[in-house]
Design an enzyme around this catalytic site. Structure first.
Site, PDB file in Angstrom:
ATOM      1  N   CYS A 149     -16.003  -8.976   7.095  1.00 46.39           N
ATOM      2  CA  CYS A 149     -15.404  -7.715   6.645  1.00 46.39           C
ATOM      3  C   CYS A 149     -14.184  -7.985   5.769  1.00 46.39           C
ATOM      4  O   CYS A 149     -13.248  -8.669   6.177  1.00 46.39           O
ATOM      5  CB  CYS A 149     -14.997  -6.898   7.868  1.00 46.39           C
ATOM      6  SG  CYS A 149     -14.236  -5.332   7.412  1.00 46.39           S
TER       7      CYS A 149
ATOM      8  N   CYS B  19       0.981   5.018   6.772  1.00 50.69           N
ATOM      9  CA  CYS B  19       0.444   4.859   8.129  1.00 50.69           C
ATOM     10  C   CYS B  19       1.494   4.125   8.976  1.00 50.69           C
ATOM     11  O   CYS B  19       1.826   2.965   8.679  1.00 50.69           O
ATOM     12  CB  CYS B  19      -0.844   4.051   8.091  1.00 50.69           C
ATOM     13  SG  CYS B  19      -1.999   4.648   6.840  1.00 50.69           S
TER      14      CYS B  19
ATOM     15  N   CYS C  41       1.216   0.492  10.277  1.00 52.55           N
ATOM     16  CA  CYS C  41       0.688  -0.547   9.397  1.00 52.55           C
ATOM     17  C   CYS C  41       1.756  -1.396   8.710  1.00 52.55           C
ATOM     18  O   CYS C  41       2.609  -0.879   7.988  1.00 52.55           O
ATOM     19  CB  CYS C  41      -0.222   0.071   8.351  1.00 52.55           C
ATOM     20  SG  CYS C  41      -1.014  -1.208   7.337  1.00 52.55           S
TER      21      CYS C  41
ATOM     22  N   CYS D  24     -18.769   2.455   9.960  1.00 50.35           N
ATOM     23  CA  CYS D  24     -17.905   1.870  10.984  1.00 50.35           C
ATOM     24  C   CYS D  24     -16.650   2.730  11.039  1.00 50.35           C
ATOM     25  O   CYS D  24     -15.881   2.778  10.081  1.00 50.35           O
ATOM     26  CB  CYS D  24     -17.564   0.431  10.604  1.00 50.35           C
ATOM     27  SG  CYS D  24     -16.374  -0.349  11.710  1.00 50.35           S
TER      28      CYS D  24
ATOM     29  N   CYS E 287     -19.225  -6.187   5.121  1.00 49.34           N
ATOM     30  CA  CYS E 287     -18.515  -4.930   5.374  1.00 49.34           C
ATOM     31  C   CYS E 287     -17.246  -4.909   4.529  1.00 49.34           C
ATOM     32  O   CYS E 287     -16.679  -5.952   4.219  1.00 49.34           O
ATOM     33  CB  CYS E 287     -18.157  -4.882   6.864  1.00 49.34           C
ATOM     34  SG  CYS E 287     -17.169  -3.451   7.326  1.00 49.34           S
TER      35      CYS E 287
ATOM     36  N   CYS F 110       0.833  -1.208   0.000  1.00 49.03           N
ATOM     37  CA  CYS F 110       0.000   0.000   0.000  1.00 49.03           C
ATOM     38  C   CYS F 110       0.869   1.260   0.000  1.00 49.03           C
ATOM     39  O   CYS F 110       1.877   1.347   0.700  1.00 49.03           O
ATOM     40  CB  CYS F 110      -0.901  -0.011   1.237  1.00 49.03           C
ATOM     41  SG  CYS F 110      -1.947   1.439   1.358  1.00 49.03           S
TER      42      CYS F 110
ATOM     43  N   ARG G 230     -16.622  -1.912  19.233  1.00 45.36           N
ATOM     44  CA  ARG G 230     -15.922  -3.152  18.893  1.00 45.36           C
ATOM     45  C   ARG G 230     -14.543  -3.227  19.554  1.00 45.36           C
ATOM     46  O   ARG G 230     -13.693  -2.362  19.321  1.00 45.36           O
ATOM     47  CB  ARG G 230     -15.763  -3.230  17.362  1.00 45.36           C
ATOM     48  CG  ARG G 230     -15.434  -4.608  16.842  1.00 45.36           C
ATOM     49  CD  ARG G 230     -15.253  -4.604  15.326  1.00 45.36           C
ATOM     50  NE  ARG G 230     -16.283  -3.876  14.603  1.00 45.36           N
ATOM     51  CZ  ARG G 230     -17.472  -4.366  14.278  1.00 45.36           C
ATOM     52  NH1 ARG G 230     -17.787  -5.589  14.592  1.00 45.36           N
ATOM     53  NH2 ARG G 230     -18.348  -3.622  13.617  1.00 45.36           N
TER      54      ARG G 230
HETATM   55  N1  SAM Z   1      -6.368   0.441   3.647  1.00 46.60           N
HETATM   56  C1  SAM Z   1      -7.611   0.722   4.236  1.00 46.60           C
HETATM   57  C2  SAM Z   1      -7.575   1.899   5.180  1.00 46.60           C
HETATM   58  O1  SAM Z   1      -6.533   2.185   5.755  1.00 46.60           O
HETATM   59  O2  SAM Z   1      -8.621   2.531   5.355  1.00 46.60           O
HETATM   60  C3  SAM Z   1      -8.222  -0.463   4.928  1.00 46.60           C
HETATM   61  C4  SAM Z   1      -7.371  -1.443   5.717  1.00 46.60           C
HETATM   62  S1  SAM Z   1      -6.558  -0.789   7.151  1.00 46.60           S
HETATM   63  C5  SAM Z   1      -5.426  -2.065   7.558  1.00 46.60           C
HETATM   64  C6  SAM Z   1      -7.821  -0.778   8.379  1.00 46.60           C
HETATM   65  C7  SAM Z   1      -7.493  -0.258   9.749  1.00 46.60           C
HETATM   66  O3  SAM Z   1      -6.736  -1.224  10.465  1.00 46.60           O
HETATM   67  C8  SAM Z   1      -6.656   0.990   9.869  1.00 46.60           C
HETATM   68  O4  SAM Z   1      -7.376   2.155   9.678  1.00 46.60           O
HETATM   69  C9  SAM Z   1      -6.172   0.895  11.309  1.00 46.60           C
HETATM   70  O5  SAM Z   1      -7.064   1.574  12.161  1.00 46.60           O
HETATM   71  C10 SAM Z   1      -6.169  -0.602  11.586  1.00 46.60           C
HETATM   72  N2  SAM Z   1      -4.799  -1.116  11.785  1.00 46.60           N
HETATM   73  C11 SAM Z   1      -3.867  -1.305  10.843  1.00 46.60           C
HETATM   74  N3  SAM Z   1      -2.716  -1.768  11.365  1.00 46.60           N
HETATM   75  C12 SAM Z   1      -2.929  -1.877  12.700  1.00 46.60           C
HETATM   76  C13 SAM Z   1      -2.102  -2.275  13.798  1.00 46.60           C
HETATM   77  N4  SAM Z   1      -0.829  -2.652  13.616  1.00 46.60           N
HETATM   78  N5  SAM Z   1      -2.629  -2.259  15.030  1.00 46.60           N
HETATM   79  C14 SAM Z   1      -3.921  -1.884  15.211  1.00 46.60           C
HETATM   80  N6  SAM Z   1      -4.743  -1.484  14.218  1.00 46.60           N
HETATM   81  C15 SAM Z   1      -4.249  -1.467  12.982  1.00 46.60           C
HETATM   82  C1  DTB Z   2     -10.452  -2.088  12.490  1.00 48.43           C
HETATM   83  O1  DTB Z   2     -10.720  -1.027  13.102  1.00 48.43           O
HETATM   84  N1  DTB Z   2      -9.626  -3.021  12.931  1.00 48.43           N
HETATM   85  C2  DTB Z   2      -9.508  -4.090  11.966  1.00 48.43           C
HETATM   86  C3  DTB Z   2     -10.535  -3.682  10.885  1.00 48.43           C
HETATM   87  N2  DTB Z   2     -10.964  -2.393  11.327  1.00 48.43           N
HETATM   88  C4  DTB Z   2     -10.173  -3.674   9.466  1.00 48.43           C
HETATM   89  C5  DTB Z   2      -8.123  -4.234  11.421  1.00 48.43           C
HETATM   90  C6  DTB Z   2      -7.084  -4.425  12.447  1.00 48.43           C
HETATM   91  C7  DTB Z   2      -5.819  -4.689  11.713  1.00 48.43           C
HETATM   92  C8  DTB Z   2      -4.708  -5.062  12.610  1.00 48.43           C
HETATM   93  C9  DTB Z   2      -3.438  -5.249  11.897  1.00 48.43           C
HETATM   94  C10 DTB Z   2      -3.395  -6.371  10.927  1.00 48.43           C
HETATM   95  O2  DTB Z   2      -3.858  -7.501  11.220  1.00 48.43           O
HETATM   96  O3  DTB Z   2      -2.847  -6.184   9.825  1.00 48.43           O
HETATM   97 FE1  SF4 Z   3      -2.525   1.305   3.544  1.00 42.13          FE
HETATM   98 FE2  SF4 Z   3      -2.225   0.191   5.935  1.00 42.13          FE
HETATM   99 FE3  SF4 Z   3      -2.657   2.789   5.748  1.00 42.13          FE
HETATM  100 FE4  SF4 Z   3      -4.651   1.057   5.129  1.00 42.13          FE
HETATM  101  S1  SF4 Z   3      -3.720   1.365   7.138  1.00 42.13           S
HETATM  102  S2  SF4 Z   3      -4.036   2.898   3.993  1.00 42.13           S
HETATM  103  S3  SF4 Z   3      -3.429  -0.618   4.264  1.00 42.13           S
HETATM  104  S4  SF4 Z   3      -0.857   1.692   4.963  1.00 42.13           S
END
Ligand code: SAM
Ligand code: DTB
Ligand code: SF4
Length: 327
Positions: free
Chosen positions: A97, A57, A60, A189, A129, A53, A261
């Protein structure tokens, strides 16, 4: 008690800072006025497109900006997704989801394929979702037409702390997408993550933004950071149970009807710690051994926990959005 979206920051601060016992008691009291306190919804996540991606973030593991163990995977095939959805349903999930490591949705073949996935899961009578990044109004409408029930798009943190965490997109962008989702009459959500080096004031700020949206999100995920090696957040200290409880309880009091949640971070929590979160008003979880890319509590562990706590899994399509639609 009325649903309010005119909360002031001061009011939320006062709630957030109450003595823990008073806070849990108040949240539990509000919770049972609006929801069945012995019911928790079980949801399943599936990463339909993983890694690579372009956003940065800093929590992430799927960002191209960091070197993590996550393997990039193109969009899954329809059959693979349908199989995972069926498995989720058979194991008791009522919401499925699908997450994609996209910065935004683009009008291309992959989006058309996601629309087919949405149709397929919707036909299985689960709440379907998606979380696919930023979205235009037209794209939201297409998802709605395909049968999408909810869209997840997190604020992640406060407006003030946002640029410490993400530089490639703005808070305003996030709010715009939420607006597009709302306009398409898709259930919203939206929540965030704690443990990103933010202050308590930032946590209160994020809750304030959520609780003063024109309509509260129907679902508010509270994630504890899962620190992943290779990301800038890898060495962040683990958030404590009391920080989670404060977030959940405050969210419950100010957004009484929303599903709160207990999301990422649950794998590290004991049954006793989770019970405090359910007491404080959390009424939804992700179950299954993986979230998107990181480990999570598995279905059997959760079934055992539900049994111990006499919690019933909540059935599908009981949310306000659907009642309004059908009523
Ligand atoms: N790429 C899309 C976005 O960012 O909207 C959807 C997938 S993204 C992985 C969904 C959510 O997962 C992020 O907004 C974040 O709140 C959560 N998330 C991602 N990595 C995480 C982590 N290491 N620990 C906790 N939450 C995480
Ligand atoms: C949300 O708030 N938490 C979920 C879902 N929405 C998509 C994702 C958590 C992702 C945690 C890191 C991972 O497993 O990559
Ligand atoms: Fe991309 Fe991860 Fe950010 Fe979602 S949370 S926009 S997957 S870098």
């Amino acid at each position: 008690m009325q649903i309010r979206n005119d909360w002031t920051r001061e009011e939320i601060t006062e709630i957030f800072n109450k003595p823990v016992m008073d806070l849990i008691y108040e949240a539990a009291t509000v919770h049972r006025q609006f929801n069945d306190p012995n019911e928790v919804q079980v949801c399943t996540l599936l990463s339909v497109k993983t890694g690579g991606c372009s956003e940065d973030c800093s929590y992430c593991p799927q960002s191209v900006h960091y070197h993590t163990d996550v393997e990039v995977h193109r969009l899954l095939e329809q059959e693979v997704v349908m199989e995972a959805a069926k498995k989720a349903k058979d194991s008791g999930s009522t919401r499925f989801c699908m997450g994609a490591a996209w910065s935004r949705v683009r009008d291309n073949r992959d989006f058309d394929r996601v629309l087919d996935m949405v149709k397929g899961v919707n036909a299985m009578e689960m709440e379907v979702c998606c979380t696919l990044g930023m979205l235009s109004e037209e794209q939201a409408q297409k998802l709605k037409d395909a049968g999408l029930y909810a869209y997840n798009h997190n604020l992640d943190t406060s407006e003030e702390h946002y640029e410490e965490v993400i530089t490639t997109r703005s808070y305003e962008d996030r709010l715009k997408t939420l607006d597009h989702v709302r306009k398409a009459e898709i259930s919203v959500c939206a929540g965030g993550i704690i443990g990103l080096g933010e202050s308590e004031n930032d946590r209160i700020g994020m809750l304030h933004t959520l609780a003063t949206l024109l309509e509260h999100p129907e679902s508010v995920p509270v994630n504890a950071l899962v620190p992943v090696a290779g990301t800038p957040m890898e060495d962040q200290p683990r958030v404590s149970i009391w920080e989670m409880v404060r977030m959940i309880a405050t969210a419950r009091i100010i957004m009484p009807r929303s599903m709160v949640r207990l999301s990422a971070g649950r794998e590290q929590m004991t049954t006793e710690e989770q019970a405090l979160c359910y007491m404080a008003g959390a009424n939804s979880i992700f179950s299954g051994d993986k979230l998107l890319t990181t480990p999570n509590s598995d279905v059997d562990q959760d079934k055992e926990m539900f049994q111990k706590l006499s919690i019933k899994p909540r059935s599908s399509f009981k949310g306000k959005a659907i009642e309004v639609e059908m009523g």
